[in-house]
Design a protein around this motif. Sequence first.
Motif, short mmCIF file in Angstrom:
data_model
loop_
_atom_site.label_atom_id
_atom_site.label_comp_id
_atom_site.label_asym_id
_atom_site.label_seq_id
_atom_site.Cartn_x
_atom_site.Cartn_y
_atom_site.Cartn_z
N LYS A 4 29.22 -0.09 44.74
CA LYS A 4 29.37 -0.56 43.36
C LYS A 4 30.64 -0.02 42.72
N MET A 5 30.91 1.29 42.96
CA MET A 5 32.12 1.91 42.40
C MET A 5 32.57 3.04 43.30
N HIS A 6 33.88 3.14 43.47
CA HIS A 6 34.45 4.21 44.30
C HIS A 6 34.30 5.55 43.59
N PRO A 7 34.02 6.65 44.33
CA PRO A 7 33.89 7.97 43.70
C PRO A 7 35.12 8.41 42.90
N ILE A 8 36.31 7.95 43.30
CA ILE A 8 37.54 8.33 42.60
C ILE A 8 37.50 7.84 41.14
N PHE A 9 36.95 6.64 40.92
CA PHE A 9 36.84 6.11 39.56
C PHE A 9 35.87 6.95 38.73
N HIS A 10 34.78 7.37 39.36
CA HIS A 10 33.82 8.24 38.67
C HIS A 10 34.49 9.57 38.30
N ILE A 11 35.31 10.07 39.20
CA ILE A 11 36.02 11.35 38.94
C ILE A 11 36.95 11.21 37.73
N LYS A 12 37.66 10.06 37.65
CA LYS A 12 38.56 9.82 36.51
C LYS A 12 37.78 9.78 35.20
N ILE A 13 36.62 9.11 35.21
CA ILE A 13 35.78 9.02 34.01
C ILE A 13 35.29 10.41 33.60
N LEU A 14 34.86 11.20 34.58
CA LEU A 14 34.37 12.55 34.29
C LEU A 14 35.47 13.44 33.72
N MET A 15 36.69 13.27 34.22
CA MET A 15 37.82 14.06 33.71
C MET A 15 38.12 13.72 32.25
N PHE B 198 37.74 5.15 24.93
CA PHE B 198 38.64 6.09 25.62
C PHE B 198 38.47 6.04 27.14
N LEU B 199 37.29 5.64 27.59
CA LEU B 199 36.99 5.69 29.03
C LEU B 199 37.66 4.53 29.76
N PRO B 200 38.19 4.78 30.96
CA PRO B 200 38.80 3.69 31.74
C PRO B 200 37.74 2.72 32.26
N LYS B 201 38.11 1.45 32.29
CA LYS B 201 37.18 0.42 32.77
C LYS B 201 37.72 -0.14 34.09
N PHE B 202 36.87 -0.18 35.07
CA PHE B 202 37.27 -0.64 36.40
C PHE B 202 36.45 -1.88 36.77
#
Length: 384
Positions: free
Chosen positions: A207-218, A237-241
């Motif tokens: 569903k979503m790559h872990p890298i995108f989750h990491i960016k959101i968490l940061m 503010f959160l990035p949308k992928f």
Amino acid sequence: MENDENGAVQRKPKVKGKHDKPKPWDDDPNIDRWKIEKFDPSWNEGGMLDVTTFSTLFPRYREKYLQDAWPAVKSALKEYGISCELNLVEGSMTVSTTRKTRDPYIIVKARDLIKLLSRSVPAPQAIKVLNDEMQCDIIKISNLVRSKEKFIKRRQRLIGPNSSTLKALEILTGCYILIQGNTVASMGSFKGLKTVRRIVEDCIENKMHPIFHIKILMVRKELEKDPTLAQENWDRFLPKFKKKNINQPKPKKSKKKKPEYTPIPPPQPPSKVDIQLATGEYFLSDKVKSEKKWKEQQERQAGKTAENKRKREAAFVPPEEPAVQHNKSDDSTKDVAALATSLKKKAKEYGNKKLIENVNPEVYLAESGEPSKKKSKKSKGSES
């Protein structure tokens, strides 16, 4: 039901239960309702009424490690009044309450401890789950995807190159994460475990790559530092992928040419009975038929055994040695002679070149101006 002065009927507010009434401490801002208080043995001086037991199996490759680490586990559980047993014959670990047990929830923590040990979590790390602040979650990921190849790729995606993705997730969520086989074991707070579960499931289900989750968490971590944004919505503010499906060109299928239409149908293939009638086998008795079939089977078997024997013996056949080359010496002598002649030739050319280079031009011109004595003698002879 009560009547007003005007005669209107007033209804009392409904109360769900007998004790669902507003309490004076409900709106107290000094009370932290999410805080987990440390258990005090004085709260349960009588101990447990009955014995509670949990057991779990462990894989064989963990046997040696558990045998070495078991004393440390036993001493950690003894502090809370829990007895534990390691059965190497059955391959199981068992924990149970005793008369000294005071905390009723510690047996659940002990169950989580043996589960983590069976999932290859190191003993010093697994013992931390006995603390009240530490929780654990074991996520099964094998049933989230059917294809084994896809499962291995996505699991490696979760780990990342040199475990970089996994380390980043551990730092951002504040949880310990271990990926082992078909499960992911995580330890930490409830909030962190919830985040880890969502990230793991999104990765394995693609569903979503872990890298995108990491960016959101940061981004979330940076926003938490600003107290003015505490009551605002952070979605802007959160990035949308968005998931992009790349249309890969499909291999073109070769079109089969349709055969030309003919009104005459193709000849019917002969049946088994027709073949037997043609060969005369149809009229043979069952005994003869079985004998013939047995002979054919024996011949096929003998051929296969011979072929297998030849394949087995091929490994023991020594390699062919190169034939003795008698002409090598002759060729070598010829080569040496040719090399010597070429060297002589080159040396001669080099010497001639050197002589030409060393000639003094003045001496050469002076010598060329004077006629040689031999020539003069010859010329005198010719004149006479």
